[in-house]
Design a protein around this motif. Structure first.
Motif, PDB file in Angstrom:
ATOM      1  N   GLU A 298       0.818  -1.271  -0.064  1.00  0.00           N
ATOM      2  CA  GLU A 298      -0.010   0.054  -0.099  1.00  0.00           C
ATOM      3  C   GLU A 298       0.815   1.262   0.085  1.00  0.00           C
ATOM      4  N   LYS A 299       2.038   1.224   0.472  1.00  0.00           N
ATOM      5  CA  LYS A 299       2.893   2.284   0.349  1.00  0.00           C
ATOM      6  C   LYS A 299       4.364   1.982   0.259  1.00  0.00           C
ATOM      7  N   PRO A 300       5.118   2.989  -0.004  1.00  0.00           N
ATOM      8  CA  PRO A 300       6.742   2.676  -0.085  1.00  0.00           C
ATOM      9  C   PRO A 300       7.511   2.473   1.101  1.00  0.00           C
ATOM     10  N   ARG A 301       8.901   2.053   0.985  1.00  0.00           N
ATOM     11  CA  ARG A 301       9.722   2.123   1.888  1.00  0.00           C
ATOM     12  C   ARG A 301      10.681   2.929   1.673  1.00  0.00           C
ATOM     13  N   SER A 302      11.408   3.734   2.651  1.00  0.00           N
ATOM     14  CA  SER A 302      12.207   4.675   2.685  1.00  0.00           C
ATOM     15  C   SER A 302      13.603   4.279   2.946  1.00  0.00           C
ATOM     16  N   ALA A 303      14.759   4.752   2.470  1.00  0.00           N
ATOM     17  CA  ALA A 303      16.125   4.547   2.941  1.00  0.00           C
ATOM     18  C   ALA A 303      16.335   5.384   4.215  1.00  0.00           C
ATOM     19  N   ILE A 304      17.209   5.065   4.998  1.00  0.00           N
ATOM     20  CA  ILE A 304      17.263   5.774   6.293  1.00  0.00           C
ATOM     21  C   ILE A 304      18.337   6.872   5.502  1.00  0.00           C
ATOM     22  N   GLY A 305      18.091   8.111   5.960  1.00  0.00           N
ATOM     23  CA  GLY A 305      19.023   9.197   5.923  1.00  0.00           C
ATOM     24  C   GLY A 305      18.831   9.798   4.612  1.00  0.00           C
ATOM     25  N   ASN A 306      19.546  10.888   4.102  1.00  0.00           N
ATOM     26  CA  ASN A 306      19.389  11.727   2.911  1.00  0.00           C
ATOM     27  C   ASN A 306      20.688  11.555   2.220  1.00  0.00           C
ATOM     28  N   LEU A 307      20.913  11.767   0.777  1.00  0.00           N
ATOM     29  CA  LEU A 307      21.795  11.687  -0.021  1.00  0.00           C
ATOM     30  C   LEU A 307      22.348  13.032  -0.005  1.00  0.00           C
ATOM     31  N   GLU A 308      23.402  13.265  -0.053  1.00  0.00           N
ATOM     32  CA  GLU A 308      23.982  14.790  -0.259  1.00  0.00           C
ATOM     33  C   GLU A 308      23.743  15.442  -1.446  1.00  0.00           C
ATOM     34  N   PHE A 309      23.748  14.876  -2.427  1.00  0.00           N
ATOM     35  CA  PHE A 309      23.694  15.637  -3.791  1.00  0.00           C
ATOM     36  C   PHE A 309      22.279  15.125  -4.605  1.00  0.00           C
ATOM     37  N   THR A 310      21.837  16.024  -5.480  1.00  0.00           N
ATOM     38  CA  THR A 310      20.999  15.449  -6.416  1.00  0.00           C
ATOM     39  C   THR A 310      21.542  14.382  -7.118  1.00  0.00           C
ATOM     40  N   ALA A 311      20.467  13.149  -7.347  1.00  0.00           N
ATOM     41  CA  ALA A 311      20.786  11.914  -7.900  1.00  0.00           C
ATOM     42  C   ALA A 311      21.107  12.054  -9.307  1.00  0.00           C
ATOM     43  N   GLY A 312      21.876  11.227  -9.887  1.00  0.00           N
ATOM     44  CA  GLY A 312      22.049  11.605 -11.442  1.00  0.00           C
ATOM     45  C   GLY A 312      21.435  10.351 -12.167  1.00  0.00           C
ATOM     46  N   ASP A 313      21.693   9.244 -11.877  1.00  0.00           N
ATOM     47  CA  ASP A 313      21.121   7.877 -12.339  1.00  0.00           C
ATOM     48  C   ASP A 313      20.933   6.840 -11.014  1.00  0.00           C
ATOM     49  N   VAL A 314      19.699   6.177 -11.185  1.00  0.00           N
ATOM     50  CA  VAL A 314      19.182   5.387 -10.506  1.00  0.00           C
ATOM     51  C   VAL A 314      18.945   3.891 -11.219  1.00  0.00           C
ATOM     52  N   TYR A 315      19.800   2.896 -10.703  1.00  0.00           N
ATOM     53  CA  TYR A 315      19.407   1.397 -11.412  1.00  0.00           C
ATOM     54  C   TYR A 315      19.765   0.419 -10.591  1.00  0.00           C
ATOM     55  N   TRP A 316      19.079  -0.603 -10.863  1.00  0.00           N
ATOM     56  CA  TRP A 316      18.994  -1.993 -10.343  1.00  0.00           C
ATOM     57  C   TRP A 316      20.153  -2.793 -10.754  1.00  0.00           C
ATOM     58  N   SER A 317      20.645  -3.651  -9.981  1.00  0.00           N
ATOM     59  CA  SER A 317      21.314  -4.745 -10.130  1.00  0.00           C
ATOM     60  C   SER A 317      20.366  -5.682 -10.943  1.00  0.00           C
ATOM     61  N   PRO A 318      21.213  -6.224 -11.745  1.00  0.00           N
ATOM     62  CA  PRO A 318      20.369  -7.407 -12.757  1.00  0.00           C
ATOM     63  C   PRO A 318      19.536  -8.668 -12.039  1.00  0.00           C
ATOM     64  N   ASN A 319      19.968  -8.972 -10.942  1.00  0.00           N
ATOM     65  CA  ASN A 319      19.459  -9.951  -9.932  1.00  0.00           C
ATOM     66  C   ASN A 319      18.532  -9.344  -8.966  1.00  0.00           C
ATOM     67  N   ASN A 320      18.190  -8.084  -9.053  1.00  0.00           N
ATOM     68  CA  ASN A 320      17.100  -7.382  -8.302  1.00  0.00           C
ATOM     69  C   ASN A 320      17.392  -7.344  -6.939  1.00  0.00           C
ATOM     70  N   ASP A 321      18.658  -7.644  -6.504  1.00  0.00           N
ATOM     71  CA  ASP A 321      19.100  -7.556  -5.196  1.00  0.00           C
ATOM     72  C   ASP A 321      19.415  -6.148  -4.653  1.00  0.00           C
ATOM     73  N   TYR A 322      20.022  -5.333  -5.544  1.00  0.00           N
ATOM     74  CA  TYR A 322      20.442  -3.935  -5.143  1.00  0.00           C
ATOM     75  C   TYR A 322      19.924  -2.830  -5.918  1.00  0.00           C
ATOM     76  N   VAL A 323      20.149  -1.608  -5.437  1.00  0.00           N
ATOM     77  CA  VAL A 323      19.683  -0.408  -6.038  1.00  0.00           C
ATOM     78  C   VAL A 323      21.021   0.489  -5.860  1.00  0.00           C
ATOM     79  N   PHE A 324      21.730   1.082  -7.056  1.00  0.00           N
ATOM     80  CA  PHE A 324      22.758   1.988  -7.105  1.00  0.00           C
ATOM     81  C   PHE A 324      22.359   3.197  -7.334  1.00  0.00           C
TER      82      PHE A 324
END
Length: 308
Positions: A142-168
C-alpha cells in the motif's frame, strides 16, 4: 318290472355323473378372456422398489452437479476478484501515482517488474545540492519504503542490479562521481563509491566494476596532471557483492589510467588503457581497449590503438 326300474336308475346315475364331469371340465378350461388378461412370467413387470423421495435420482444428479468448466470459471472469477480487491497496487498503478507526484524523480522499474525505485526531493524542485531520499515501492504494497538518511547531492542515475537485489544511486556533478549501493530488501546502505564516469554491474549481479582515483593517489605526480584534471591516476576496481570488498585489478601510474567501459559477459570486463606523454608542452595519449578475464586474471587487447 323291477329290471326295468333298475335300468332307469342306472341311466339316471350315468346322466348325473356325466353332467358333473362336464362341469369340472368347463371350470378347469380357461376362457379366451382369461387367457388374454393373464400375462406370462417373462411379461410380468416387477413393482418399483421404495425410493427415498429426497434422494436425487441419476437424472437429478446430472442436473444438479455443476460441470467442471463451470467450477473452474467460478473459481477463477473469485480469485481474480479477491486479487483485485486485496492487491490494487499493480506496477502500472504505482507508476501512475508516482508520475503525478512532483517531488518524485528518477523512476525505474526492477528487472523482474516487482518493484519501482525512485528518488524523493524535499523541495520538489531538485537543485545541484538538494537532499534526496531513495524509496522502493513493491508491487502489492500500500505504501513505499524509505532508505534511512538523505543523500548529499541530487541523484544523477538510479539503476537496479540485474538480479534485483540492489539499487545503485549515482550522485554528484563532477567528473569524479559518488555512488551509494543499497540493499533492495532492507534498504540498508551497504557501500559508498567514488568513481570516474560510471559504475557497471556484471550481468549476473555479483560484481561492480569501476575506475577509482582515490585519495591515496593524490601524492602521485602524473604526466597528465600538468594539463588536465583530475590529475590523479585511475585504477580498475572490482567490487564483490557477496563480500562487499574492493579489489584493485589494475593500478594506475604516472603515465597510465585504467577506465572501466562495461562487461562482455559475467566473467569478462571491458576496459580502456590511456597512456600519456608530453611533448613540446602538449599532452599526447594513446587509448587501447582490453578485456580482463576474471577466471584466469589475464588480459588481451580488443581493438586497435586510438592515438590522440
Amino acid at each position: 318290472m323291477k329290471q326295468r326300474t333298475f335300468c332307469v336308475i342306472i341311466l339316471i346315475l350315468v346322466l348325473i355323473m356325466g353332467c358333473e364331469s362336464n362341469k369340472k371340465a368347463i371350470e378347469l378350461q380357461p376362457t379366451s378372456q382369461q387367457t388374454s388378461q393373464t400375462p406370462l412370467e417373462s411379461q410380468l413387470v416387477k413393482p418399483p422398489q421404495s425410493v427415498n423421495p429426497l434422494a436425487p435420482t441419476e437424472s437429478t444428479k446430472v442436473a444438479t452437479e455443476p460441470l467442471k468448466s463451470e467450477l473452474d470459471i467460478s473459481t477463477v472469477s473469485k480469485d481474480n476478484t479477491n486479487s483485485i480487491a486485496l492487491n490494487p497496487y499493480s506496477l502500472d498503478k504505482i507508476e501512475e501515482i508516482l508520475k503525478k507526484d512532483k517531488s518524485v524523480f528518477d523512476i525505474i522499474e526492477s528487472p523482474n517488474k516487482k518493484a519501482i525505485a525512485y528518488m524523493v526531493s524535499k523541495t520538489g524542485t531538485p537543485t545541484p545540492y538538494d537532499d534526496m531520499t531513495l524509496q522502493i515501492w513493491n508491487v502489492g504494497d500500500e505504501k513505499p519504503r524509505s532508505a534511512i538518511g538523505n543523500l548529499e547531492f541530487t541523484a544523477g542515475d538510479v539503476y537496479w542490479s540485474p538480479n534485483n537485489d540492489y539499487v545503485f544511486v549515482d550522485t554528484g556533478t563532477y567528473v569524479i562521481h559518488e555512488g551509494s549501493l543499497y540493499s533492495a530488501t532492507t534498504l540498508d546502505l551497504v557501500g559508498v563509491f567514488e568513481y570516474f564516469n560510471h559504475a557497471y554491474f556484471s550481468p549476473n549481479g555479483k560484481y561492480i566494476v569501476y575506475s577509482s582515483g582515490n585519495d591515496q593517489h593524490s601524492a602521485i605526480k602524473t604526466v597528465k596532471g600538468e594539463f588536465i584534471k583530475p590529475e590523479q591516476p585511475f585504477d580498475l576496481v572490482l567490487y564483490n557483492m557477496e563480500t562487499h570488498q574492493n579489489t584493485v585489478l589494475l593500478k594506475g601510474t604516472e603515465t597510465k589510467d585504467y577506465f572501466a567501459i562495461g562487461w562482455l559477459d559475467s566473467k569478462t570486463i571491458g576496459y580502456r588503457v590511456s597512456t600519456y606523454s608530453a611533448e613540446n608542452n602538449k599532452l599526447h595519449w594513446q587509448d587501447i581497449q582490453f578485456a580482463y578475464d576474471l577466471s584466469n586474471q589475464q588480459t588481451k587487447a580488443k581493438a586497435d590503438p586510438i592515438r590522440k
